[in-house]
Design an enzyme around this catalytic site. Structure first.
Site: not given
Length: 182
Positions: A91, A107, A27, A111, A127, A124, A109
């Site tokens: 994050n 990152d 991102r 959060d 994830e 997450d 994943d």
């Protein structure tokens, strides 16, 4: 003698790029206003900032948000200033690096979301486990991230740093002041 280039100054705009563990771009935030830089910390503000996702989708942030990055902690904090209070999106991520192109981090994943009423949610986890297996997150990284979740939760409980209303008021006021000068 070559002098090291100075980083961004208060009032400058920078790009923020998050990556995944495999090195792929995740991102990008364009035009984050820098409010403070020090040896270890960068504080900025996103306000109607263009965000580009890894798949090319683009969107604009809806409200002002104070962003906090540290060179030693494995998390960064986004404090979204909304009509019903401040919401936080934290994050779990590598400490940031800053180069001529952007502020960059990986990152990981996981959060932590904090609602205006103080409710906290760890997000997450699935994830994180999926990507950890896929990209073989090192055991040291897993240990560091789990330890930093504890640090982050402690900061939240004790309203430390970005989690205090005074902090938000000071930095949002500074953002408004710098914006008037633009």
């Amino acid at each position: 003698m070559v002098r090291e280039a100075k980083g961004p100054k208060e009032g400058d705009f920078i790009t923020i790029k998050s990556y995944k563990h495999d090195g792929s771009l995740h991102r990008t935030w364009r035009d984050t206003m820098v409010l403070k830089t020090s040896e270890n910390v960068l504080i900025g503000c996103n306000d109607h900032t263009l965000v580009t996702e890894d798949d090319g989708r683009r969107w604009v942030t809806r409200e002002p948000a104070i962003v906090y990055f540290h060179k030693h902690y494995w998390f960064n904090i986004v404090a979204m200033i909304r009509d019903n209070g401040v919401s936080y999106y934290c994050n779990l991520a590598s400490p940031y690096v800053l180069d001529k192109e952007a502020l960059k981090y990986i990152d990981y994943d996981l959060d932590v979301k904090v609602f205006p009423d103080g409710e906290r949610r760890l997000l997450d986890v699935d994830e994180y486990e999926e990507h950890g297996a896929q990209w073989q997150y090192p055991a040291d990284t897993d240990r560091i991230l789990k330890a930093n979740v504890k640090v982050l939760v402690d900061w939240i409980k004790h309203k430390k740093g970005p989690f205090s209303q005074e902090y938000i008021d000071i930095w949002y006021s500074r953002y408004q002041e710098l914006s008037r000068r633009q």
